[in-house]
Design an enzyme around this catalytic site. Sequence first.
Site, short mmCIF file in Angstrom:
data_model
loop_
_atom_site.label_atom_id
_atom_site.label_comp_id
_atom_site.label_asym_id
_atom_site.label_seq_id
_atom_site.Cartn_x
_atom_site.Cartn_y
_atom_site.Cartn_z
N ASP A 1 -0.66 10.52 -4.83
CA ASP A 1 0.46 9.57 -4.90
C ASP A 1 1.43 9.94 -6.02
O ASP A 1 2.65 9.82 -5.88
CB ASP A 1 -0.06 8.13 -5.07
CG ASP A 1 -1.13 7.99 -6.15
OD1 ASP A 1 -1.49 9.02 -6.77
OD2 ASP A 1 -1.58 6.85 -6.40
N GLY B 1 2.04 2.78 -2.71
CA GLY B 1 1.95 3.55 -3.96
C GLY B 1 2.85 3.08 -5.08
O GLY B 1 3.48 3.89 -5.76
N ALA C 1 4.47 5.12 -8.45
CA ALA C 1 5.94 5.15 -8.53
C ALA C 1 6.43 4.58 -9.86
O ALA C 1 7.32 5.16 -10.50
CB ALA C 1 6.55 4.39 -7.36
N GLY D 1 0.79 -1.23 0.00
CA GLY D 1 0.00 0.00 0.00
C GLY D 1 0.81 1.27 0.00
O GLY D 1 0.33 2.33 0.40
O1 PMV Z 1 -5.05 3.16 -0.82
P1 PMV Z 1 -4.01 4.15 -1.18
O2 PMV Z 1 -2.85 4.12 -0.24
O3 PMV Z 1 -3.58 4.05 -2.62
O4 PMV Z 1 -4.62 5.59 -1.01
C1 PMV Z 1 -5.84 5.98 -1.60
C2 PMV Z 1 -6.13 7.41 -1.24
C3 PMV Z 1 -7.53 7.91 -1.64
O5 PMV Z 1 -7.61 9.25 -1.16
C4 PMV Z 1 -8.61 7.09 -0.94
C5 PMV Z 1 -7.73 7.88 -3.13
C6 PMV Z 1 -6.96 8.91 -3.91
O6 PMV Z 1 -6.93 8.77 -5.13
O7 PMV Z 1 -6.42 9.86 -3.32
#
Ligand code: PMV
Length: 297
Positions: A135, A90, A94, A88
Site C-alpha cells: 500500500d 489504504g 496514503a 479499505g
Molecule cells: O486489507 P487491506 O486492503 O489493507 O490489504 C491487506 C493486504 C495484506 O496482504 C493482507 C497485508 C499486507 O500488508 O500486504
Amino acid sequence: MKKNSAKAPGKLILMGEHSVVYGHPCIVTAVDRYIAAIISEDDKYIVDAPDVSNTDYVDKMTSFFCKKNNIEKKFKVTTKADFSDMNGLGSSSAVSVATCKALNDYFETGMSKREIFDMSYHVVKSVQGSGSGADVAAGTYGGTIYYEKLGKNIEPVDINGMSIVIGNTGVKAKTKEYVAKVAKAREENTEKIDDIFQRISALVLEAKRNIADLNYKSLGEKMTLNHKLLCELNICTPELDRLVEVALKAGAFGAKLSGAGGGDNMFALVSSENRSAVEDAITNAGGTVINAQINVS
Ligand code: PMV
C-alpha cells in the site's frame, strides 16, 4: 506564511494479497482517492486531521522525520481526505506518504521517492506492527506496481486498457486480525499454507504476463483462481463470495476479493460491453459500486 502541501493516492491490491507478507510478489494499483497533507508555519506542533480516525501515522511520521533531520517539531499539519478509512482503499498508507512528501517539500530535504517509501513504510509498520508495504508503494509511486515485500522489487506494470469494477461489501475488514488469522493457520499447518502461497505466487507471475499480452480472458481466470485460493485461507465471507459469483455470472472475465478479506472490497475484470451488467449485478446483490479510477499517479 510558509505552506506546502502534498497528496498521496489510496490503493487496491489486484493479485497476491497475504502471500506478499511472506515474501511473494503482488500486483497493486493506485486509486484516485487521495489524502492531502498541508504543512504550515506555527510556533507549536498542531495536528488538524478531522477525517483521519487515527492520527498516530501523522504523529509518528513528524517525530521520525524531525529526529532524522534534526528539526524542531513546531508546525501545523492539516489533512484533507477525499475518502474514509471505512472503504479499505489504504488511507493509513496514503496519509503517511502524503505527510512525508509535504514535510520533504516544506523543509526542502530533497528525499528521493525511495527514501519517502522507506520512511513511510517504517512509520506504517511501527503503527500497525506488520504489513508488506504494498500500500505504501502504491501511495509513493502511483500507477500499478509489481511489488515484493520490503520494497525488494518495485516494478511499474503497464495496465493501460484494463478495466475493473470495484464492489464494496459494506462490511469493514479488520486487516490486522485477518493477517494474524493467516499467520496462525500457517503456524498450525505451514506446509499447507505455504503451498497455497506458492500457488498464488505462480498466478501473480502468470497474471503479469497476461497483462503484458492484453490477454484479459486468461487474466480474469487467474484472478478468480486467486480468489479461490484466498478462500482456502478462510478469509472469504458470504458477502465477498456472493459479489464475486454475481459478477462472474454477469460476464466478468474474472473476479476476486481485494485486501485482507473478511469484508471491504472485491473487484471484477470487465470489458466495455459487460461493465454495466456487472455493475448492476453487484448492486442488485447488495454491494456498492465504488466509482474509482485505477492506475493513477
Ligand atoms: O486489507 P487491506 O486492503 O489493507 O490489504 C491487506 C493486504 C495484506 O496482504 C493482507 C497485508 C499486507 O500488508 O500486504
